[in-house]
Design a protein around this motif. Structure first.
Motif, PDB file in Angstrom:
ATOM      1  N   LYS A 198      14.647  88.067  51.943  1.00 33.96           N
ATOM      2  CA  LYS A 198      15.048  89.476  51.894  1.00 33.96           C
ATOM      3  C   LYS A 198      13.877  90.418  51.611  1.00 33.96           C
ATOM      4  CE  LYS A 198      19.697  88.301  50.508  1.00 33.96           C
ATOM      5  NZ  LYS A 198      20.698  88.288  49.448  1.00 33.96           N
ATOM      6  N   LEU A 199      12.977  90.012  50.743  1.00 32.58           N
ATOM      7  CA  LEU A 199      11.850  90.874  50.398  1.00 32.58           C
ATOM      8  C   LEU A 199      10.988  91.151  51.633  1.00 32.58           C
ATOM      9  CD1 LEU A 199      10.092  92.378  48.341  1.00 32.58           C
ATOM     10  CD2 LEU A 199       8.892  90.209  47.951  1.00 32.58           C
ATOM     11  N   TYR A 200      10.653  90.089  52.373  1.00 35.46           N
ATOM     12  CA  TYR A 200       9.821  90.273  53.556  1.00 35.46           C
ATOM     13  C   TYR A 200      10.568  90.987  54.680  1.00 35.46           C
ATOM     14  CZ  TYR A 200       5.915  87.695  51.670  1.00 35.46           C
ATOM     15  OH  TYR A 200       4.846  87.310  50.910  1.00 35.46           O
ATOM     16  N   VAL A 201      11.879  90.829  54.744  1.00 34.38           N
ATOM     17  CA  VAL A 201      12.667  91.574  55.729  1.00 34.38           C
ATOM     18  C   VAL A 201      12.558  93.069  55.442  1.00 34.38           C
ATOM     19  CG1 VAL A 201      15.019  92.093  56.514  1.00 34.38           C
ATOM     20  CG2 VAL A 201      14.273  89.719  56.297  1.00 34.38           C
ATOM     21  N   VAL A 202      12.696  93.448  54.181  1.00 31.22           N
ATOM     22  CA  VAL A 202      12.604  94.860  53.806  1.00 31.22           C
ATOM     23  C   VAL A 202      11.204  95.406  54.071  1.00 31.22           C
ATOM     24  CG1 VAL A 202      12.703  96.469  51.857  1.00 31.22           C
ATOM     25  CG2 VAL A 202      14.477  94.735  52.124  1.00 31.22           C
ATOM     26  N   ILE A 203      10.186  94.652  53.672  1.00 30.94           N
ATOM     27  CA  ILE A 203       8.802  95.095  53.887  1.00 30.94           C
ATOM     28  C   ILE A 203       8.515  95.239  55.382  1.00 30.94           C
ATOM     29  CG2 ILE A 203       6.382  94.406  53.671  1.00 30.94           C
ATOM     30  CD1 ILE A 203       7.161  93.119  50.961  1.00 30.94           C
ATOM     31  N   THR A 204       8.957  94.270  56.174  1.00 28.19           N
ATOM     32  CA  THR A 204       8.727  94.317  57.618  1.00 28.19           C
ATOM     33  C   THR A 204       9.471  95.480  58.255  1.00 28.19           C
ATOM     34  OG1 THR A 204       8.467  91.913  57.598  1.00 28.19           O
ATOM     35  CG2 THR A 204       8.776  92.954  59.738  1.00 28.19           C
ATOM     36  N   LEU A 205      10.678  95.769  57.795  1.00 28.67           N
ATOM     37  CA  LEU A 205      11.418  96.923  58.311  1.00 28.67           C
ATOM     38  C   LEU A 205      10.700  98.237  57.993  1.00 28.67           C
ATOM     39  CD1 LEU A 205      15.137  95.973  57.596  1.00 28.67           C
ATOM     40  CD2 LEU A 205      14.088  96.393  59.836  1.00 28.67           C
ATOM     41  N   ILE A 206      10.123  98.328  56.805  1.00 28.13           N
ATOM     42  CA  ILE A 206       9.378  99.533  56.434  1.00 28.13           C
ATOM     43  C   ILE A 206       8.149  99.686  57.327  1.00 28.13           C
ATOM     44  CG2 ILE A 206       7.967 100.587  54.610  1.00 28.13           C
ATOM     45  CD1 ILE A 206       9.978  99.331  52.587  1.00 28.13           C
ATOM     46  N   ILE A 230       7.462 102.722  60.038  1.00 26.91           N
ATOM     47  CA  ILE A 230       6.246 103.548  59.992  1.00 26.91           C
ATOM     48  C   ILE A 230       5.532 103.526  61.335  1.00 26.91           C
ATOM     49  CG2 ILE A 230       3.941 103.719  58.989  1.00 26.91           C
ATOM     50  CD1 ILE A 230       5.227 102.760  56.319  1.00 26.91           C
ATOM     51  N   ILE A 231       5.374 102.331  61.906  1.00 24.00           N
ATOM     52  CA  ILE A 231       4.659 102.215  63.177  1.00 24.00           C
ATOM     53  C   ILE A 231       5.436 102.893  64.300  1.00 24.00           C
ATOM     54  CG2 ILE A 231       3.955 100.565  64.960  1.00 24.00           C
ATOM     55  CD1 ILE A 231       2.937  98.792  62.744  1.00 24.00           C
ATOM     56  N   LEU A 232       6.740 102.660  64.375  1.00 28.83           N
ATOM     57  CA  LEU A 232       7.526 103.297  65.432  1.00 28.83           C
ATOM     58  C   LEU A 232       7.568 104.811  65.256  1.00 28.83           C
ATOM     59  CD1 LEU A 232      10.512 100.810  65.878  1.00 28.83           C
ATOM     60  CD2 LEU A 232       8.536 101.150  67.381  1.00 28.83           C
ATOM     61  N   GLY A 233       7.672 105.264  64.016  1.00 27.46           N
ATOM     62  CA  GLY A 233       7.676 106.702  63.760  1.00 27.46           C
ATOM     63  C   GLY A 233       6.368 107.362  64.164  1.00 27.46           C
ATOM     64  N   SER A 234       5.256 106.719  63.837  1.00 26.90           N
ATOM     65  CA  SER A 234       3.971 107.307  64.197  1.00 26.90           C
ATOM     66  C   SER A 234       3.700 107.192  65.685  1.00 26.90           C
ATOM     67  CB  SER A 234       2.843 106.649  63.404  1.00 26.90           C
ATOM     68  OG  SER A 234       2.743 105.285  63.720  1.00 26.90           O
ATOM     69  N   THR A 235       4.174 106.130  66.310  1.00 27.12           N
ATOM     70  CA  THR A 235       3.962 105.957  67.742  1.00 27.12           C
ATOM     71  C   THR A 235       4.795 106.950  68.549  1.00 27.12           C
ATOM     72  OG1 THR A 235       3.511 103.598  67.467  1.00 27.12           O
ATOM     73  CG2 THR A 235       4.126 104.332  69.663  1.00 27.12           C
ATOM     74  N   ILE A 289      -0.455  98.615  73.270  1.00 25.40           N
ATOM     75  CA  ILE A 289       0.129  99.231  72.073  1.00 25.40           C
ATOM     76  C   ILE A 289       1.400  98.508  71.649  1.00 25.40           C
ATOM     77  CG2 ILE A 289       1.247 101.332  71.209  1.00 25.40           C
ATOM     78  CD1 ILE A 289      -0.766 102.900  72.958  1.00 25.40           C
ATOM     79  N   ILE A 290       2.184  98.053  72.615  1.00 24.26           N
ATOM     80  CA  ILE A 290       3.456  97.393  72.324  1.00 24.26           C
ATOM     81  C   ILE A 290       3.253  95.994  71.734  1.00 24.26           C
ATOM     82  CG2 ILE A 290       5.489  96.382  73.463  1.00 24.26           C
ATOM     83  CD1 ILE A 290       5.472  98.831  75.306  1.00 24.26           C
ATOM     84  N   THR A 291       2.134  95.356  72.031  1.00 25.13           N
ATOM     85  CA  THR A 291       1.901  93.971  71.598  1.00 25.13           C
ATOM     86  C   THR A 291       2.020  93.781  70.082  1.00 25.13           C
ATOM     87  OG1 THR A 291       0.568  93.518  73.548  1.00 25.13           O
ATOM     88  CG2 THR A 291       0.248  92.071  71.664  1.00 25.13           C
ATOM     89  N   PRO A 292       1.334  94.551  69.245  1.00 24.13           N
ATOM     90  CA  PRO A 292       1.512  94.329  67.797  1.00 24.13           C
ATOM     91  C   PRO A 292       2.904  94.736  67.302  1.00 24.13           C
ATOM     92  CG  PRO A 292      -0.055  96.106  68.198  1.00 24.13           C
ATOM     93  CD  PRO A 292       0.269  95.504  69.523  1.00 24.13           C
ATOM     94  N   ILE A 293       3.539  95.669  68.002  1.00 21.03           N
ATOM     95  CA  ILE A 293       4.907  96.040  67.620  1.00 21.03           C
ATOM     96  C   ILE A 293       5.842  94.862  67.869  1.00 21.03           C
ATOM     97  CG2 ILE A 293       6.825  97.598  68.127  1.00 21.03           C
ATOM     98  CD1 ILE A 293       4.707  99.755  68.752  1.00 21.03           C
ATOM     99  N   MET A 294       5.640  94.159  68.989  1.00 22.79           N
ATOM    100  CA  MET A 294       6.447  92.973  69.276  1.00 22.79           C
ATOM    101  C   MET A 294       6.191  91.876  68.243  1.00 22.79           C
ATOM    102  SD  MET A 294       8.361  93.780  71.692  1.00 22.79           S
ATOM    103  CE  MET A 294       9.093  92.180  71.911  1.00 22.79           C
ATOM    104  N   ARG A 295       4.960  91.791  67.744  1.00 24.59           N
ATOM    105  CA  ARG A 295       4.650  90.809  66.715  1.00 24.59           C
ATOM    106  C   ARG A 295       5.442  91.103  65.449  1.00 24.59           C
ATOM    107  NH1 ARG A 295       3.013  89.821  61.937  1.00 24.59           N
ATOM    108  NH2 ARG A 295       1.343  88.452  61.384  1.00 24.59           N
ATOM    109  N   ILE A 296       5.536  92.367  65.102  1.00 25.15           N
ATOM    110  CA  ILE A 296       6.291  92.755  63.900  1.00 25.15           C
ATOM    111  C   ILE A 296       7.770  92.461  64.097  1.00 25.15           C
ATOM    112  CG2 ILE A 296       6.980  94.709  62.470  1.00 25.15           C
ATOM    113  CD1 ILE A 296       4.179  95.888  63.057  1.00 25.15           C
TER     114      ILE A 296
END
Length: 133
Positions: free
Chosen positions: A110-118, A122-127, A90-97
């Motif tokens: 900056k755009l991709y930083v914001v998108i990646t943070l979102i 979402i993933i950390l919140g759901s996990t 489960i942690i593997t794709p989170i580490m990729r992000i």
């Protein structure tokens, strides 16, 4: 101008290679941990009778929390080791992000930083939202 473009593409390719290696390493490590847990499970309880699958029995409460899993690892409980392998998977794709986030920060995109943070939020919140801590 041509050197800047080709250097930038090489850096992107390097990031892609590192991400690929990270994902491959995570999956292999998780698989080996689960395999180790499975072997220990068979060694410790392989001689027992066939379980009754007509009645569902969930995981023991020891193996659904971080504390229980980590305590079980140190006492060589096979189910805890298997659960730890699942956590690694489960942690593997989170580490990729997270790695991608640092790559975008270094590129100052900056755009991709914001998108990646979102996506990470979402993933950390759901996990972690469904955990019993």
């Amino acid at each position: 101008m041509k050197n800047i473009i080709s250097t930038h593409l090489i850096q992107d390719r390097d990031v892609e290679k590192i991400v690929g290696k990270l994902l491959r390493f995570g999956v292999i490590a998780a698989s080996l941990v689960v395999l180790l847990g499975g072997i220990l499970f068979l060694v410790q309880s392989g001689a027992q009778g066939r379980p009754d699958y007509h009645i569902f029995k969930g995981e023991e409460s020891d193996f659904i929390t971080f504390d229980g899993i980590f305590m079980g690892i140190f006492t060589f409980k096979p189910m805890a080791i298997i659960q730890f392998g699942v956590l690694l998977l489960i942690i593997t794709p989170i580490m990729r992000i997270i790695f991608s986030l640092f790559a975008f920060i270094l590129e100052k995109d900056k755009l991709y930083v914001v998108i990646t943070l979102i996506v990470l939020a979402i993933i950390l919140g759901s996990t972690f939202g469904g955990l019993k801590v």
